[in-house]
Design a protein around this motif. Sequence first.
Motif, PDB file in Angstrom:
ATOM      1  N   MET A  31       0.854  -1.180   0.000  1.00 57.68           N
ATOM      2  CA  MET A  31       0.000   0.000   0.000  1.00 57.68           C
ATOM      3  C   MET A  31       0.893   1.233   0.000  1.00 57.68           C
ATOM      4  N   VAL A  32       0.390   2.304  -0.608  1.00 53.80           N
ATOM      5  CA  VAL A  32       1.149   3.540  -0.717  1.00 53.80           C
ATOM      6  C   VAL A  32       0.255   4.711  -0.342  1.00 53.80           C
ATOM      7  N   LEU A  33       0.829   5.635   0.387  1.00 61.14           N
ATOM      8  CA  LEU A  33       0.166   6.896   0.698  1.00 61.14           C
ATOM      9  C   LEU A  33       1.094   8.010   0.243  1.00 61.14           C
ATOM     10  N   MET A  81      -4.030   7.312  -2.547  1.00 57.13           N
ATOM     11  CA  MET A  81      -4.022   6.050  -1.820  1.00 57.13           C
ATOM     12  C   MET A  81      -3.994   4.948  -2.863  1.00 57.13           C
ATOM     13  N   GLU A  82      -2.972   4.116  -2.775  1.00 57.08           N
ATOM     14  CA  GLU A  82      -2.733   3.119  -3.815  1.00 57.08           C
ATOM     15  C   GLU A  82      -2.448   1.764  -3.171  1.00 57.08           C
ATOM     16  N   THR A  83      -2.855   0.708  -3.852  1.00 56.50           N
ATOM     17  CA  THR A  83      -2.523  -0.645  -3.423  1.00 56.50           C
ATOM     18  C   THR A  83      -2.094  -1.439  -4.650  1.00 56.50           C
ATOM     19  N   TYR A  84      -0.937  -2.081  -4.535  1.00 51.31           N
ATOM     20  CA  TYR A  84      -0.372  -2.875  -5.622  1.00 51.31           C
ATOM     21  C   TYR A  84      -0.323  -4.342  -5.206  1.00 51.31           C
ATOM     22  N   SER A  85      -0.452  -5.227  -6.177  1.00 55.11           N
ATOM     23  CA  SER A  85      -0.425  -6.655  -5.869  1.00 55.11           C
ATOM     24  C   SER A  85       0.933  -7.097  -5.342  1.00 55.11           C
ATOM     25  N   ASN A  86       1.990  -6.356  -5.713  1.00 56.41           N
ATOM     26  CA  ASN A  86       3.343  -6.685  -5.249  1.00 56.41           C
ATOM     27  C   ASN A  86       4.267  -5.502  -5.540  1.00 56.41           C
ATOM     28  N   THR A  87       5.487  -5.621  -5.088  1.00 62.32           N
ATOM     29  CA  THR A  87       6.449  -4.530  -5.248  1.00 62.32           C
ATOM     30  C   THR A  87       6.815  -4.293  -6.711  1.00 62.32           C
ATOM     31  N   GLU A  88       6.771  -5.343  -7.540  1.00 66.31           N
ATOM     32  CA  GLU A  88       7.063  -5.176  -8.961  1.00 66.31           C
ATOM     33  C   GLU A  88       5.996  -4.320  -9.641  1.00 66.31           C
ATOM     34  N   ALA A  89       4.744  -4.503  -9.258  1.00 64.58           N
ATOM     35  CA  ALA A  89       3.659  -3.685  -9.816  1.00 64.58           C
ATOM     36  C   ALA A  89       3.816  -2.223  -9.398  1.00 64.58           C
ATOM     37  N   THR A 110       4.120  20.990  -2.958  1.00 66.42           N
ATOM     38  CA  THR A 110       5.253  21.072  -2.032  1.00 66.42           C
ATOM     39  C   THR A 110       4.994  20.146  -0.846  1.00 66.42           C
ATOM     40  N   ASN A 111       5.964  20.041   0.042  1.00 67.12           N
ATOM     41  CA  ASN A 111       5.834  19.260   1.283  1.00 67.12           C
ATOM     42  C   ASN A 111       5.342  17.839   1.010  1.00 67.12           C
ATOM     43  N   HIS A 112       6.065  17.141   0.171  1.00 69.83           N
ATOM     44  CA  HIS A 112       5.684  15.792  -0.244  1.00 69.83           C
ATOM     45  C   HIS A 112       5.940  14.766   0.850  1.00 69.83           C
ATOM     46  N   ARG A 113       5.021  13.827   0.970  1.00 65.32           N
ATOM     47  CA  ARG A 113       5.198  12.703   1.879  1.00 65.32           C
ATOM     48  C   ARG A 113       4.822  11.439   1.129  1.00 65.32           C
ATOM     49  N   LEU A 114       5.756  10.499   1.017  1.00 61.27           N
ATOM     50  CA  LEU A 114       5.530   9.225   0.347  1.00 61.27           C
ATOM     51  C   LEU A 114       5.828   8.123   1.350  1.00 61.27           C
ATOM     52  N   ALA A 115       4.829   7.278   1.614  1.00 57.20           N
ATOM     53  CA  ALA A 115       4.983   6.189   2.577  1.00 57.20           C
ATOM     54  C   ALA A 115       4.476   4.896   1.960  1.00 57.20           C
ATOM     55  N   THR A 116       5.216   3.815   2.200  1.00 55.04           N
ATOM     56  CA  THR A 116       4.790   2.496   1.733  1.00 55.04           C
ATOM     57  C   THR A 116       4.539   1.601   2.937  1.00 55.04           C
ATOM     58  N   TYR A 117       3.613   0.667   2.737  1.00 55.45           N
ATOM     59  CA  TYR A 117       3.213  -0.262   3.793  1.00 55.45           C
ATOM     60  C   TYR A 117       3.200  -1.656   3.194  1.00 55.45           C
ATOM     61  N   GLY A 118       4.163  -2.487   3.597  1.00 56.79           N
ATOM     62  CA  GLY A 118       4.296  -3.839   3.064  1.00 56.79           C
ATOM     63  C   GLY A 118       5.716  -4.068   2.584  1.00 56.79           C
TER      64      GLY A 118
END
Length: 146
Positions: A31-33, A81-89, A110-118
């Motif tokens: 998952m990505v935010l 808000m994003e969800t991928y089947s795997n890290t390759e996707a 501006t003020n970017h925040r990128l977070a991954t979960y998994g």
Amino acid sequence: MTFSTRRLFSLYFLLLSLHVAAEVPTDDTVMVLFEADITEGALSEVRELMARMVAFNEPDEPETLVYRAFISEDGNRITFMETYSNTEAMLFHDERFTQHFADDLFRLTTNHRLATYGAVSEQYKAFATASGFTVEYSDLVGGFSR
């Protein structure tokens, strides 16, 4: 709403986004935010860009399970808000993003925040670093999806 409450609220909705996925996520799911502030006067251009991004990604990214784009009620902040089947996707998506949209999005926000979960591969982490992304990585501890 304070900034920390906003982040908690965003995470809550990210987790809820799993519910709308076409497939039940597995342990490989990532998952990505992504959040950013909209530059003053750029709201209409950001809206148009986000619509183009959604239209571009939907037909050619079958392993993108969830892809939702939001603008805050006050028009000051975007959230993806994003969800991928795997890290390759996720890597496939982000490679396309950097080629087609990154320059415009980063010019308008501006003020970017990128977070991954998994679980995220070392290949993705190398790509993110080389692309200039600062990423908060979080590993799955446990949970479930219905």
